[in-house]
Design a protein around this motif. Structure first.
Motif, PDB file in Angstrom:
ATOM      1  N   VAL A  72     -36.589   3.022  53.824  1.00 48.52           N
ATOM      2  CA  VAL A  72     -35.143   3.270  53.848  1.00 48.52           C
ATOM      3  C   VAL A  72     -34.782   3.931  52.521  1.00 48.52           C
ATOM      4  CG1 VAL A  72     -32.837   2.299  54.167  1.00 48.52           C
ATOM      5  CG2 VAL A  72     -34.811   1.192  55.270  1.00 48.52           C
ATOM      6  N   HIS A  73     -34.231   5.128  52.599  1.00 45.03           N
ATOM      7  CA  HIS A  73     -33.879   5.869  51.386  1.00 45.03           C
ATOM      8  C   HIS A  73     -32.624   5.269  50.748  1.00 45.03           C
ATOM      9  CE1 HIS A  73     -37.082   8.618  52.155  1.00 45.03           C
ATOM     10  NE2 HIS A  73     -36.617   8.907  53.362  1.00 45.03           N
ATOM     11  N   GLU A  80     -21.000   0.869  51.938  1.00 46.08           N
ATOM     12  CA  GLU A  80     -22.058   0.175  52.687  1.00 46.08           C
ATOM     13  C   GLU A  80     -23.407   0.878  52.489  1.00 46.08           C
ATOM     14  OE1 GLU A  80     -21.008  -0.209  56.784  1.00 46.08           O
ATOM     15  OE2 GLU A  80     -22.636  -1.607  57.228  1.00 46.08           O
ATOM     16  N   TYR A  81     -24.396   0.097  52.158  1.00 47.32           N
ATOM     17  CA  TYR A  81     -25.715   0.654  51.830  1.00 47.32           C
ATOM     18  C   TYR A  81     -26.414   1.265  53.051  1.00 47.32           C
ATOM     19  CZ  TYR A  81     -25.314  -2.182  47.557  1.00 47.32           C
ATOM     20  OH  TYR A  81     -24.904  -2.742  46.371  1.00 47.32           O
ATOM     21  N   PHE A  82     -27.289   2.234  52.792  1.00 44.72           N
ATOM     22  CA  PHE A  82     -28.132   2.810  53.845  1.00 44.72           C
ATOM     23  C   PHE A  82     -28.975   1.695  54.474  1.00 44.72           C
ATOM     24  CE2 PHE A  82     -28.646   7.653  52.880  1.00 44.72           C
ATOM     25  CZ  PHE A  82     -27.291   7.809  53.026  1.00 44.72           C
ATOM     26  N   ASN A 139     -31.161  -1.126  52.243  1.00 42.11           N
ATOM     27  CA  ASN A 139     -31.609  -0.759  50.894  1.00 42.11           C
ATOM     28  C   ASN A 139     -30.460  -0.908  49.902  1.00 42.11           C
ATOM     29  OD1 ASN A 139     -32.619   0.305  48.571  1.00 42.11           O
ATOM     30  ND2 ASN A 139     -33.264   2.262  49.446  1.00 42.11           N
ATOM     31  N   VAL A 140     -30.532  -1.903  49.029  1.00 37.09           N
ATOM     32  CA  VAL A 140     -29.457  -2.108  48.044  1.00 37.09           C
ATOM     33  C   VAL A 140     -29.866  -1.576  46.669  1.00 37.09           C
ATOM     34  CG1 VAL A 140     -28.581  -4.119  49.304  1.00 37.09           C
ATOM     35  CG2 VAL A 140     -30.183  -4.467  47.403  1.00 37.09           C
ATOM     36  N   GLY A 141     -30.996  -0.897  46.585  1.00 34.26           N
ATOM     37  CA  GLY A 141     -31.506  -0.428  45.298  1.00 34.26           C
ATOM     38  C   GLY A 141     -31.314   1.067  45.106  1.00 34.26           C
ATOM     39  N   ALA A 142     -31.848   1.549  44.000  1.00 36.36           N
ATOM     40  CA  ALA A 142     -31.692   2.963  43.635  1.00 36.36           C
ATOM     41  C   ALA A 142     -32.904   3.799  44.035  1.00 36.36           C
ATOM     42  CB  ALA A 142     -31.454   3.084  42.137  1.00 36.36           C
ATOM     43  N   GLN A 143     -33.983   3.142  44.493  1.00 36.44           N
ATOM     44  CA  GLN A 143     -35.151   3.898  44.955  1.00 36.44           C
ATOM     45  C   GLN A 143     -35.436   3.551  46.423  1.00 36.44           C
ATOM     46  OE1 GLN A 143     -38.970   2.695  43.311  1.00 36.44           O
ATOM     47  NE2 GLN A 143     -38.151   0.767  42.556  1.00 36.44           N
ATOM     48  N   ASP A 144     -36.466   4.177  46.998  1.00 39.19           N
ATOM     49  CA  ASP A 144     -36.813   3.882  48.387  1.00 39.19           C
ATOM     50  C   ASP A 144     -37.129   2.399  48.540  1.00 39.19           C
ATOM     51  OD1 ASP A 144     -36.598   6.519  49.195  1.00 39.19           O
ATOM     52  OD2 ASP A 144     -38.753   6.930  49.083  1.00 39.19           O
ATOM     53  N   PHE A 145     -36.666   1.820  49.645  1.00 40.81           N
ATOM     54  CA  PHE A 145     -36.994   0.437  50.004  1.00 40.81           C
ATOM     55  C   PHE A 145     -38.094   0.501  51.065  1.00 40.81           C
ATOM     56  CE2 PHE A 145     -35.625  -3.271  52.832  1.00 40.81           C
ATOM     57  CZ  PHE A 145     -36.355  -4.202  52.112  1.00 40.81           C
ATOM     58  N   ILE A 146     -39.295   0.077  50.674  1.00 37.70           N
ATOM     59  CA  ILE A 146     -40.467   0.272  51.544  1.00 37.70           C
ATOM     60  C   ILE A 146     -41.060  -1.075  51.947  1.00 37.70           C
ATOM     61  CG2 ILE A 146     -42.728   1.368  51.742  1.00 37.70           C
ATOM     62  CD1 ILE A 146     -41.858   3.393  49.664  1.00 37.70           C
ATOM     63  N   THR A 147     -41.235  -1.257  53.256  1.00 34.11           N
ATOM     64  CA  THR A 147     -41.857  -2.480  53.772  1.00 34.11           C
ATOM     65  C   THR A 147     -43.003  -2.126  54.708  1.00 34.11           C
ATOM     66  OG1 THR A 147     -40.157  -2.516  55.499  1.00 34.11           O
ATOM     67  CG2 THR A 147     -39.813  -3.980  53.617  1.00 34.11           C
ATOM     68  N   PHE A 148     -43.949  -3.028  54.779  1.00 31.40           N
ATOM     69  CA  PHE A 148     -44.997  -2.992  55.799  1.00 31.40           C
ATOM     70  C   PHE A 148     -44.586  -4.003  56.861  1.00 31.40           C
ATOM     71  CE2 PHE A 148     -48.797  -4.805  57.701  1.00 31.40           C
ATOM     72  CZ  PHE A 148     -49.542  -3.686  58.026  1.00 31.40           C
ATOM     73  N   PHE A 149     -44.760  -3.659  58.126  1.00 33.57           N
ATOM     74  CA  PHE A 149     -44.366  -4.587  59.202  1.00 33.57           C
ATOM     75  C   PHE A 149     -45.456  -4.658  60.263  1.00 33.57           C
ATOM     76  CE2 PHE A 149     -42.847  -0.353  60.288  1.00 33.57           C
ATOM     77  CZ  PHE A 149     -43.399  -0.185  61.536  1.00 33.57           C
ATOM     78  N   THR A 150     -45.495  -5.776  60.965  1.00 32.41           N
ATOM     79  CA  THR A 150     -46.356  -5.877  62.154  1.00 32.41           C
ATOM     80  C   THR A 150     -45.722  -6.811  63.168  1.00 32.41           C
ATOM     81  OG1 THR A 150     -48.603  -6.261  62.978  1.00 32.41           O
ATOM     82  CG2 THR A 150     -47.849  -7.696  61.188  1.00 32.41           C
ATOM     83  N   TYR A 151     -45.858  -6.454  64.448  1.00 33.51           N
ATOM     84  CA  TYR A 151     -45.223  -7.199  65.546  1.00 33.51           C
ATOM     85  C   TYR A 151     -46.051  -7.004  66.813  1.00 33.51           C
ATOM     86  CZ  TYR A 151     -43.421  -2.556  66.784  1.00 33.51           C
ATOM     87  OH  TYR A 151     -43.324  -1.226  67.113  1.00 33.51           O
ATOM     88  N   PRO A 152     -45.872  -7.879  67.806  1.00 32.68           N
ATOM     89  CA  PRO A 152     -46.653  -7.744  69.042  1.00 32.68           C
ATOM     90  C   PRO A 152     -46.430  -6.382  69.703  1.00 32.68           C
ATOM     91  CG  PRO A 152     -45.595  -9.882  68.962  1.00 32.68           C
ATOM     92  CD  PRO A 152     -45.022  -9.081  67.823  1.00 32.68           C
ATOM     93  N   ALA A 153     -47.516  -5.747  70.101  1.00 36.22           N
ATOM     94  CA  ALA A 153     -47.448  -4.365  70.589  1.00 36.22           C
ATOM     95  C   ALA A 153     -46.651  -4.228  71.885  1.00 36.22           C
ATOM     96  CB  ALA A 153     -48.858  -3.824  70.781  1.00 36.22           C
TER      97      ALA A 153
END
Ligand code: PAN
Ligand code: ZN
Length: 191
Positions: A72-73, A80-82, A139-153
């Motif tokens: 999320v950029h 309101e945040y991106f 994203n409440v920060g000033a840089q990219d908010f990056i997460t890794f995710f996994t969920y049932p396919a």
């Protein structure tokens, strides 16, 4: 199928190899931000990129997993945040795990029964989103908010409920800091 080994590049959050690369621009977020006027003004300037998702397209057989990175950029629509659109899983009783790789964000979550929760994510924090909880990255920060995710396919995604009703709570900037407030446009009955 064979094991899949991935490289995640930071900054940026590029996942390689990947099969899908979703890019969600501002025009795809219509009706999601509480300040419609601010949304229209920003959109009139340019249809900017709000977030991206890289995903490994595994088979959707029960027992399999999907995984990827969500980026999320930084930015705001009015106060309101991106954020991502947010969704329930179509197979409602499926969970998801997020792990924060970079930036500063929140996961906004709620259930159809009225529970809600907003958990803060910074690098090193992992979050279990239980079955039946809608979820949205903010994203409440000033840089990219990056997460890794996994969920049932075989989860699938149900965007409809959130598109029509919104989340109960929003995160806005107040005195330079994130504040969780009631969503003035939230539609309890979904109508
Ligand atoms: C994530 C999300 C991703 C983008 O992979 O799909 O962060 O958010 P939206 O799907 O709400 O646009 C996930 O939760 N998958 O289930
Ligand atoms: Zn999900």
């Amino acid at each position: 199928m064979k094991p899949i080994l991935e490289k995640i590049t930071l900054p940026g959050g590029l996942l390689n190899p990947h099969q899908t690369h979703l890019k969600r621009v501002l025009s795809a977020m219509r009706g999601q931000y509480h300040d419609e006027q601010a949304y229209q003004t920003l959109l009139a300037g340019a249809d900017i990129l709000v977030y991206e998702v890289y995903e490994v397209l595994t088979p959707d057989t029960p027992g399999d997993l999907r995984h990827g990175t969500s980026i999320v950029h930084p930015g705001k629509v009015g106060d309101e945040y991106f954020m991502t659109k947010g969704h329930y899983h179509a197979l409602l009783e499926t969970a998801e795990v997020y792990y924060c790789l970079q930036g500063h964000g929140y996961m906004m979550m709620e259930t159809p029964e009225g529970d809600w929760s907003a958990e803060e994510l910074v690098p090193g924090m992992a979050l279990y989103v239980p079955p039946c909880w809608a979820h949205r990255s903010i994203n409440v920060g000033a840089q990219d908010f990056i997460t890794f995710f996994t969920y049932p396919a075989n989860s699938g995604h149900d965007y409809g409920a959130i598109e029509t009703r919104g989340f109960r709570k929003l995160i806005v900037v107040r005195d330079g800091k994130p504040l969780i407030v009631d969503n003035p446009n939230w539609k309890k009955d979904g109508g």
